[in-house]
Write a protein that holds these residues in place. Structure first.
Motif, PDB file in Angstrom:
ATOM      1  N   GLY A 274      64.496 -11.991 -27.459  1.00  0.00           N
ATOM      2  CA  GLY A 274      64.806 -10.565 -27.488  1.00  0.00           C
ATOM      3  C   GLY A 274      65.544 -10.121 -26.256  1.00  0.00           C
ATOM      4  N   GLY A 275      65.130 -10.657 -25.105  1.00  0.00           N
ATOM      5  CA  GLY A 275      65.820 -10.337 -23.864  1.00  0.00           C
ATOM      6  C   GLY A 275      67.245 -10.850 -23.847  1.00  0.00           C
ATOM      7  N   VAL A 276      67.448 -12.073 -24.353  1.00  0.00           N
ATOM      8  CA  VAL A 276      68.806 -12.632 -24.413  1.00  0.00           C
ATOM      9  C   VAL A 276      69.682 -11.803 -25.346  1.00  0.00           C
ATOM     10  N   ALA A 277      69.130 -11.391 -26.480  1.00  0.00           N
ATOM     11  CA  ALA A 277      69.897 -10.564 -27.427  1.00  0.00           C
ATOM     12  C   ALA A 277      70.383  -9.283 -26.762  1.00  0.00           C
ATOM     13  N   ASP A 278      69.538  -8.698 -25.917  1.00  0.00           N
ATOM     14  CA  ASP A 278      69.948  -7.483 -25.207  1.00  0.00           C
ATOM     15  C   ASP A 278      71.053  -7.780 -24.191  1.00  0.00           C
ATOM     16  N   ILE A 279      70.893  -8.883 -23.453  1.00  0.00           N
ATOM     17  CA  ILE A 279      71.868  -9.231 -22.419  1.00  0.00           C
ATOM     18  C   ILE A 279      73.253  -9.448 -23.021  1.00  0.00           C
ATOM     19  N   ILE A 280      73.319 -10.145 -24.151  1.00  0.00           N
ATOM     20  CA  ILE A 280      74.624 -10.464 -24.751  1.00  0.00           C
ATOM     21  C   ILE A 280      75.114  -9.365 -25.702  1.00  0.00           C
ATOM     22  N   ARG A 281      74.353  -8.273 -25.797  1.00  0.00           N
ATOM     23  CA  ARG A 281      74.702  -7.141 -26.677  1.00  0.00           C
ATOM     24  C   ARG A 281      74.950  -7.622 -28.106  1.00  0.00           C
ATOM     25  N   LEU A 282      73.971  -8.328 -28.618  1.00  0.00           N
ATOM     26  CA  LEU A 282      74.139  -8.985 -29.906  1.00  0.00           C
ATOM     27  C   LEU A 282      74.320  -7.991 -31.050  1.00  0.00           C
ATOM     28  N   GLU A 283      73.642  -6.871 -30.994  1.00  0.00           N
ATOM     29  CA  GLU A 283      73.762  -5.899 -32.086  1.00  0.00           C
ATOM     30  C   GLU A 283      75.216  -5.487 -32.305  1.00  0.00           C
ATOM     31  N   GLU A 284      75.951  -5.309 -31.215  1.00  0.00           N
ATOM     32  CA  GLU A 284      77.363  -4.948 -31.340  1.00  0.00           C
ATOM     33  C   GLU A 284      78.159  -6.072 -31.998  1.00  0.00           C
ATOM     34  N   CYS A 285      77.775  -7.305 -31.693  1.00  0.00           N
ATOM     35  CA  CYS A 285      78.497  -8.458 -32.243  1.00  0.00           C
ATOM     36  C   CYS A 285      78.218  -8.668 -33.727  1.00  0.00           C
ATOM     37  N   LEU A 286      77.118  -8.105 -34.219  1.00  0.00           N
ATOM     38  CA  LEU A 286      76.751  -8.305 -35.623  1.00  0.00           C
ATOM     39  C   LEU A 286      77.487  -7.372 -36.574  1.00  0.00           C
ATOM     40  N   GLY A 288      79.826  -5.889 -39.011  1.00  0.00           N
ATOM     41  CA  GLY A 288      80.817  -6.490 -39.892  1.00  0.00           C
ATOM     42  C   GLY A 288      80.443  -7.859 -40.424  1.00  0.00           C
ATOM     43  N   LEU A 289      79.336  -8.454 -39.912  1.00  0.00           N
ATOM     44  CA  LEU A 289      78.910  -9.763 -40.407  1.00  0.00           C
ATOM     45  C   LEU A 289      77.994  -9.562 -41.612  1.00  0.00           C
ATOM     46  N   SER A 290      78.300 -10.239 -42.701  1.00  0.00           N
ATOM     47  CA  SER A 290      77.565 -10.029 -43.947  1.00  0.00           C
ATOM     48  C   SER A 290      76.275 -10.828 -43.980  1.00  0.00           C
ATOM     49  N   LEU A 291      75.449 -10.468 -44.945  1.00  0.00           N
ATOM     50  CA  LEU A 291      74.184 -11.176 -45.159  1.00  0.00           C
ATOM     51  C   LEU A 291      74.434 -12.663 -45.407  1.00  0.00           C
ATOM     52  N   GLU A 292      75.503 -12.980 -46.129  1.00  0.00           N
ATOM     53  CA  GLU A 292      75.791 -14.382 -46.467  1.00  0.00           C
ATOM     54  C   GLU A 292      76.098 -15.212 -45.229  1.00  0.00           C
ATOM     55  N   GLU A 304      67.444 -11.017 -37.910  1.00  0.00           N
ATOM     56  CA  GLU A 304      66.541 -10.884 -39.057  1.00  0.00           C
ATOM     57  C   GLU A 304      66.467  -9.435 -39.522  1.00  0.00           C
ATOM     58  N   LYS A 305      66.435  -8.521 -38.568  1.00  0.00           N
ATOM     59  CA  LYS A 305      66.423  -7.096 -38.922  1.00  0.00           C
ATOM     60  C   LYS A 305      67.709  -6.711 -39.656  1.00  0.00           C
ATOM     61  N   ALA A 306      68.828  -7.236 -39.185  1.00  0.00           N
ATOM     62  CA  ALA A 306      70.108  -6.930 -39.830  1.00  0.00           C
ATOM     63  C   ALA A 306      70.136  -7.471 -41.259  1.00  0.00           C
ATOM     64  N   ILE A 307      69.597  -8.686 -41.437  1.00  0.00           N
ATOM     65  CA  ILE A 307      69.547  -9.272 -42.781  1.00  0.00           C
ATOM     66  C   ILE A 307      68.663  -8.433 -43.695  1.00  0.00           C
ATOM     67  N   ALA A 308      67.483  -8.038 -43.200  1.00  0.00           N
ATOM     68  CA  ALA A 308      66.564  -7.229 -44.007  1.00  0.00           C
ATOM     69  C   ALA A 308      67.201  -5.891 -44.372  1.00  0.00           C
ATOM     70  N   SER A 309      67.907  -5.285 -43.416  1.00  0.00           N
ATOM     71  CA  SER A 309      68.563  -3.999 -43.690  1.00  0.00           C
ATOM     72  C   SER A 309      69.665  -4.149 -44.730  1.00  0.00           C
ATOM     73  N   GLN A 310      70.446  -5.222 -44.603  1.00  0.00           N
ATOM     74  CA  GLN A 310      71.513  -5.447 -45.582  1.00  0.00           C
ATOM     75  C   GLN A 310      70.937  -5.728 -46.967  1.00  0.00           C
ATOM     76  N   LEU A 311      69.827  -6.474 -47.012  1.00  0.00           N
ATOM     77  CA  LEU A 311      69.207  -6.758 -48.312  1.00  0.00           C
ATOM     78  C   LEU A 311      68.644  -5.476 -48.928  1.00  0.00           C
ATOM     79  N   ARG A 312      68.059  -4.637 -48.085  1.00  0.00           N
ATOM     80  CA  ARG A 312      67.579  -3.330 -48.578  1.00  0.00           C
ATOM     81  C   ARG A 312      68.735  -2.530 -49.164  1.00  0.00           C
ATOM     82  N   ASN A 313      69.848  -2.490 -48.463  1.00  0.00           N
ATOM     83  CA  ASN A 313      71.013  -1.745 -48.959  1.00  0.00           C
ATOM     84  C   ASN A 313      71.516  -2.318 -50.275  1.00  0.00           C
TER      85      ASN A 313
END
Length: 862
Positions: A274-286, A288-292, A304-313
């Motif tokens: 989680g700390g590494v994800a924050d350091i590299i600003r991973l959310e911004e990098c995700l 436009g990336l699709s569930l596939e 995983e949160k992004a995948i769950a959100s996309q699946l919900r949508n």
């Protein structure tokens, strides 16, 4: 034993074996002062630095040719061409007691050339406790690198002395709030001179090299490399410079896979990732990336949160045309992953996926039936449709609500946008439409005959289901469990659960509940009786006796050699006490009240579905106790009525337009009114309990049409008393204890597995294995979750993948699961046999072990 004692004992050994001369070279002059304390008794000492060489030779060969001597020479030996004692050195037994040599022998190492290396590690080896721990990791043929890894393993408290375990142990100690702060174990590594060997090994294994390397930067690049190798597209540009070379990336996949698989260390992985994800600003990098393209990623929770959100949508956006198989496959893949596994810490995310699948199944049934698919021509067709399929919609709604509430309580609120669509589907389409369609049948049945062909009425329960199990001349006993408000869909889940128990068989059927469908009347009809009547205040009499309360019901049961007690009281009885209690009786009625007690109270009605879950579990435990402790052979589980419940509070449109209670009303509830001489009203269905419950001196009743309520006082989400199928399709579960040869068929086991293929040869860094379950999962053939990896001895040489086999389909193609394993970048012997091992996650028992050869003709970037 002191070091001097050890030396004395070792010095004595060659003399005891018959040798006359022992030559002790002491390069560091470590034992010069303590020499006199280690000479064994009866042995002469000659110090070669104090006696002329010719005199020593003459003495030993001519004057005392049979005496035993210890020849001690401090300092380094002279060059061979200047060594006057070379001949003695060659034929005397050599002895050494310098620290390095002592450790060489203590560690049982074979290579004498390791003395210099051990001397460099003297500060670490000076401590007995450290040496004792080190010995667990040392093998006789180990070289310098293996010794250094073993020392690192001791300092880092690693599980094994392999380099991945050491890396994991060191990295897990990083402080997520201060990643530049050196962990304690890393300070120890540096203290004992192992920093340089560690970074050299890191470069060899992972390709990571910096002028000033750090654990933080190493961890960051390892996680980005793992993320990169799991993506089904190019790594986002801002992260590309943070990856390892191809071979190093493969090792990152393996190392982090093993870290996530560690029950004792995975918690730290989660925090640090989680700390590494924050350091590299991973959310911004995700963006436009699709569930596939994200589907194989396990590195970061934010993915995983992004995948769950996309699946919900996807579930929301395609609700009207849902591809259930696509949703099911995605959910299955996520459950087999890391962040939604069956472990307790990942349960909230798993519940998110459970809810998504249940919503998709709900929409799929709606789409298949269509908006007009809830109307049938006869009461029998309605009943048949409900007990065969439509009950599943009630069940799916309950399961969705259970899962989403649990996820929300844990802080996972990503399902909120889906609730509105689920409530609309369940409430507006299913409950209301079905209730309205069924109401037209209800009105006719109430006026003519409250009856469905081939479906017995609740008022003949004792006669039809209990009495025939008690032949007059046989000593049989029947147990009847009555669980207040246990509706059909919950009973179906309970039946499945009971059929998964050893020595049990459970069969579900139904009966037509009485109307109004409320507790006092329903409970009375389940008792043995010849006549049912109402008093003027609305109480129900059974053969002239009050049926209100446990004591009164017990008195009624005395007529059939029966008794009544509460479920809690029976559960509290120990085995001898329970057997003694039931001895005088042939009929035992056991009353259980969880659902109605919780749901029928405004302050707790929100917990109705939790109460259903507790009821299913409690009844399973109760039945198990009755069979195992009381030797019960015939058990019936039923209910007084069902219920309606929605999380969404009813609106004014759910309120019946009836303005006032009619004259003659005795009892007024949300879903029914009881009284005498009630008038006809277009807003209600009017009938008599004489027709719908078999009473003799009955009452008139009103029930609202459809699923509406007469009023909302005292909570209105949980209701019963009306005529919807959810309220009046009352379950009956017949449970029998299996004996004799038939017991074998009730054994519960996990589904067996196989690996497709005859020979298993790995030729690339990443290899695909196809595993298949051997049969369909059923009530007694349970799903199995396994961990899969390739091992070299006891050590995994690939990432560890989890996969669940839970298909109940008859289509064998759906029994297959694909497992992709990534090999560590190292040398493999194509003549050696490695092992593909499949272990049960819960028990650690091996389900499969297959020999594997690895023939890497050339390296490749998988």
């Amino acid at each position: 034993m002191s070091q001097l004692d050890i030396i004395r004992k070792r010095l004595a050994t060659p003399f005891e074996e018959g040798h006359r001369l022992v030559f002790w070279q002491d390069p560091g002059r470590e034992f010069e002062e303590s020499l006199v304390h280690v000479i064994p008794p009866g042995i002469h000492l000659l110090r070669l630095d104090r006696e002329p060489a010719l005199l020593v030779k003459s003495w030993l060969e001519l004057e005392a040719p049979t005496e035993r001597y210890l020849l001690y020479q401090p300092g380094s030996p002279p060059p061979t061409d200047e060594d006057w004692f070379l001949d003695m050195r060659l034929y005397a037994v050599p002895f050494a007691a310098d620290s390095a040599t002592m450790h060489l022998r203590e560690l049982e190492l074979n290579q004498q050339s390791l003395r210099d290396h051990l001397a460099e590690r003297a500060s670490f080896l000076a401590n007995k406790d450290r040496v004792a721990r080190l010995k667990r990791f040392i093998q006789p043929d180990d070289g310098p690198d293996e010794i250094d890894k073993a020392i690192m393993a001791v300092l880092s408290k690693a599980d094994r002395p392999d380099f991945f375990s050491i890396v994991i142990a060191l990295l897990q100690e990083l402080d997520e709030d201060a990643p530049d702060l050196a962990p304690t174990s890393w300070s120890e590594v540096k203290k004992y001179g192992l920093e340089q060997p560690f970074w050299r090994m890191v470069e060899e294994q992972f390709g990571y090299r910096e002028e000033n390397p750090s654990l933080r930067n190493f961890l960051l690049r390892m996680m980005v490399s793992d993320f990169d190798k799991s993506l089904q597209c190019a790594l986002p540009d801002p992260l590309r410079h943070l990856t390892f070379p191809a071979k190093g990336a493969a090792n990152a996949v393996v190392c982090l896979g093993q870290w996530r698989d560690s029950t004792s260390r995975s918690h730290r992985y989660e925090i640090l990732s989680g700390g590494v994800a924050d350091i590299i600003r991973l959310e911004e990098c995700l963006l436009g990336l699709s569930l596939e393209v994200l589907g194989d990623v396990k590195t970061f929770l934010v993915v995983e949160k992004a995948i769950a959100s996309q699946l919900r949508n996807r579930v929301l956006e395609t609700a009207g045309t849902i591809n259930l198989e696509d949703i099911r496959n995605t959910v299955s893949q996520r459950r087999d992953g890391y962040w939604a596994s069956a472990s307790d810490q990942h349960r909230p995310m798993r519940r998110v996926y459970d809810a998504l699948l249940q919503a998709a199944e709900l929409f799929n049934i709606r789409n298949r039936l269509g908006h007009d698919g809830l109307n049938y021509a006869t009461p029998q067709e309605f009943h048949q449709a409900y007990t065969r399929e439509l009950y599943r919609l009630d069940q799916l709604y309950r399961l969705f609500t259970e899962a989403s509430v649990e996820a929300k309580k844990a802080g996972w609120d990503i399902l909120k946008p889906l609730h509105t669509e689920v409530e609309a589907c369940y409430g507006n389409w299913f409950v209301r439409a079905l209730a309205i369609n069924w109401s037209s049948m209800t009105e006719t049945m109430v006026q003519k005959r409250w009856h469905i062909p081939e479906i017995p009425g609740q008022q003949v329960f004792y006669e039809r289901h209990v009495q025939h199990l008690l032949p007059p001349k046989e000593e049989r006993r029947v147990f009847v469990i009555i669980s207040d408000a246990l509706r059909f869909e919950a009973a179906q889940e309970l039946t499945d659960q009971l059929n998964g128990k050893y020595r049990f068989t459970a069969e579900l059927s139904s009966q037509l509940g009485v109307l109004p469908s409320y507790t006092a009347l329903g409970m009375a009809t389940l008792l043995p009786h010849k006549r049912l009547d109402y008093t003027d205040n609305g109480s129900v009499l059974v053969d002239g006796q009050s049926s209100s309360g446990l004591e009164q019901r017990g008195k009624i049961l005395e007529s059939v050699q029966g008794t009544a007690l509460k479920a809690d009281a029976l559960m509290a009885m120990k085995k001898p006490e329970g057997r003694e209690f039931i001895r005088p009786y042939r009929v035992i009625y056991i009353y259980h009240n969880r659902i109605d007690a919780i749901g029928d109270t405004a302050s707790s009605e929100e917990e109705t579905f939790q109460a259903v879950r507790e009821t299913i579990n409690e009844l399973t435990t109760l039945v198990s106790k009755m069979i195992n402790d009381l030797n019960a052979t015939n058990i019936l589980v039923t209910s007084d009525h069902g219920f309606l419940f929605q999380m969404e509070p009813p609106s004014e449109t759910d309120k019946n337009a009836l303005a006032n209670k009619p004259p003659g009303t005795i009892l007024s509830k949300k879903r029914y009114l009881l009284g005498r001489d009630l008038p006809v009203d277009a807003m209600a269905i009017r009938g008599s309990t004489n027709d719908t419950a078999g009473t003799t001196n009955g009452l008139d009743f009103w029930v609202p049409k459809g699923a509406s309520r007469f009023h909302f006082v005292g909570g209105a989400r949980f209701v019963h008393g009306g005529a919807t199928l959810q309220e009046i399709v009352v379950p009956i579960i017949k449970i029998q204890q299996v004996k004799g040869k038939s017991v074998e068929a009730t054994k519960v086991r996990t589904v067996g597995l196989s690996v497709l293929g005859n020979t298993f040869k790995v030729t690339t860094n990443r290899h695909r294995f196809i595993l298949i379950q051997n049969e369909a999962v059923s009530e007694r053939v349970k799903p199995v979750r396994v961990r899969v990896a390739i091992f070299d001895g006891e050590n995994p040489i690939t990432n560890v993948e989890s996969v669940t086999f839970d298909s109940s389909s008859e289509d064998m193609n759906e029994w297959r699961k694909e497992v992709r394993l990534t090999l560590a970048s190292r040398t493999f012997d194509k003549r050696s046999q490695y092992q593909l091992i499949v272990r049960n996650t819960d028990t650690e028992v091996e389900e499969l072990r297959m020999g594997v050869t690895i023939d890497m003709a050339f390296s490749n970037d998988f």
